[in-house]
Motif scaffolding. Structure first.
Motif, PDB file in Angstrom:
ATOM      1  N   MET A  13       0.919  -1.111   0.099  1.00  0.00           N
ATOM      2  CA  MET A  13      -0.026   0.030  -0.058  1.00  0.00           C
ATOM      3  C   MET A  13       0.853   1.117   0.014  1.00  0.00           C
ATOM      4  N   GLN A  14       0.627   2.073  -0.716  1.00  0.00           N
ATOM      5  CA  GLN A  14       1.358   3.461  -0.746  1.00  0.00           C
ATOM      6  C   GLN A  14       0.768   4.561  -0.314  1.00  0.00           C
ATOM      7  N   VAL A  15       1.361   5.600  -0.158  1.00  0.00           N
ATOM      8  CA  VAL A  15       0.945   7.013   0.435  1.00  0.00           C
ATOM      9  C   VAL A  15      -0.270   7.297  -0.428  1.00  0.00           C
ATOM     10  N   GLY A  16      -1.244   7.835  -0.054  1.00  0.00           N
ATOM     11  CA  GLY A  16      -2.829   8.199  -0.608  1.00  0.00           C
ATOM     12  C   GLY A  16      -3.550   7.066  -0.772  1.00  0.00           C
ATOM     13  N   ASP A  17      -2.963   5.581  -0.735  1.00  0.00           N
ATOM     14  CA  ASP A  17      -3.894   4.726  -0.753  1.00  0.00           C
ATOM     15  C   ASP A  17      -4.988   4.593   0.442  1.00  0.00           C
TER      16      ASP A  17
ATOM     17  N   PHE B  27      -3.474   6.529   3.633  1.00  0.00           N
ATOM     18  CA  PHE B  27      -2.143   6.355   4.051  1.00  0.00           C
ATOM     19  C   PHE B  27      -1.509   7.711   4.066  1.00  0.00           C
TER      20      PHE B  27
ATOM     21  N   SER C 215       8.524   3.633   0.374  1.00  0.00           N
ATOM     22  CA  SER C 215       7.286   4.343   0.841  1.00  0.00           C
ATOM     23  C   SER C 215       6.186   3.494   0.659  1.00  0.00           C
ATOM     24  N   GLN C 216       6.499   2.058   0.847  1.00  0.00           N
ATOM     25  CA  GLN C 216       5.233   1.204   0.787  1.00  0.00           C
ATOM     26  C   GLN C 216       4.792   1.087   2.346  1.00  0.00           C
TER      27      GLN C 216
END
Lengths: 233, 103
Positions: B1-5, B57, B96-97
């Protein structure tokens, strides 16, 4: 988890009971049930398993385990608790995406830094306009990705407050344009002074593209190619 | 999962109870709540699964603690004595994950 790999469903009963019946309901990231419930197989000392379902194209799958006393799955066990797992799909994700299996890679062409650059290709300085060219390439054969028929392209950046800045091909002012022939797979992405002022300073900075085509969407991650810096004082 | 997810927040009632009220707090490594926290989970289906995916996130913190509390009332004032509270942790790696630390 990788797309298409078996989902390792497993549920251990706390008292190692081997005479229960465990049923799983799988749901996608929109909480829609995937197929029919799955009955797990007891493989010893109260461990119930199944690997018959492959990871689908959804950001995550929830597995809801419910324990029953009967083989007809009508009497929920009062002695065994229910449980759940969340299985995450590898890679960048977003709700509502229908992933397509074709994959592409992308390279920022500006090559601002020259070698050696550890992959870093360009920078955005906060509160400055910046335009960079991105070349999209098919992962299977290295040929340019044909943009003919593409309905939208989104460039996604991370803002300082944790929100996502999305710039679209379809936005007014054409911040994203196709460069030259669609078959060349090149796009130009322009970020304005106002937009860059909100970005999170990071080196490298998270950056991804979402390519929309009639059959679905593809996410292309460029995690190490772009940096965002504070403006010089 | 990434930033913004979206952050996948889910809780399963151990006895498949669908009449509870679940509230979730999401805090960073400084014990500061992230934007939007706390949130209430919604019942999903008829077997006691509760979920919410409205939080994202964040980019700045490197770790998150998610705290699930179950209440008997919709005002979230009466702690359930039949359902246990729980927590989980997420960590942001070098790429970043975001990954879940414990499950």
């Amino acid at each position: 988890m990788k797309f298409g790999s078996p989902i390792p469903l497993a549920f251990q009963l706390f008292d190692a009971n081997t005479a229960k019946y465990v049923r799983v309901v799988l749901r996608d990231a929109n909480d829609i049930a995937i197929g029919s419930p799955i009955n797990l197989t007891q493989i010893g000392l109260g461990l119930y398993v199944d690997e018959s379902v492959n990871m689908p194209s959804t950001p995550w799958v929830t597995a809801q385990y419910v324990v029953y006393d009967d083989s007809g799955y009508t009497i929920i066990s009062l002695s065994e608790g229910a449980g759940m797992n969340v299985f995450l799909l590898d890679g960048p994700v977003a709700l509502g995406f229908t992933f397509v299996t074709a994959s592409i890679t992308a390279i920022i062409e500006n090559d601002l830094f020259g070698p050696p650059n550890n992959g870093l290709q360009d920078e955005i300085v906060k509160n400055s306009d910046r335009t960079f060219i991105i070349r999209l390439v098919r992962a299977d054969n290295g040929e340019p990705f044909d943009l003919t028929g593409v309905t939208n392209i989104q460039a996604k950046f991370t803002n300082e407050d944790g929100t996502v800045l999305s710039i679209n091909l379809t936005d007014g002012g054409a911040p994203i344009t196709v460069v030259g022939a669609a078959t060349s797979g090149k796009i130009s992405v322009a970020i304005t002074k106002g937009q860059s002022g909100s970005l999170m300073p990071m080196n490298p900075a998270p950056f991804s593209l979402v390519i929309s085509i009639p059959s679905g969407q593809m996410v292309v991650n460029l995690p190490y190619q772009l940096a965002v810096f504070e403006e010089a004082v | 999962m990434q930033v913004g997810d979206p952050i996948p927040l889910y809780l399963q009632s151990f006895d498949c109870n669908i009449a509870k009220y679940v509230r979730v707090w999401v805090r960073d490594e400084n014990n500061t709540q992230i934007t939007g926290s706390p949130v209430n989970l919604n019942a999903i289906g008829a077997l006691g699964l509760y979920g919410n995916k409205t939080l994202q996130f964040p980019a700045t913190p490197k770790a998150l603690t998610v705290q699930y509390i179950v209440y008997d009332d919709p005002s979230h004032t009466v702690l359930s004595t039949s359902e246990g509270a729980t927590s989980e942790q997420w960590s942001q790696g070098a790429n970043s994950q975001w990954v879940k630390v414990n499950t």
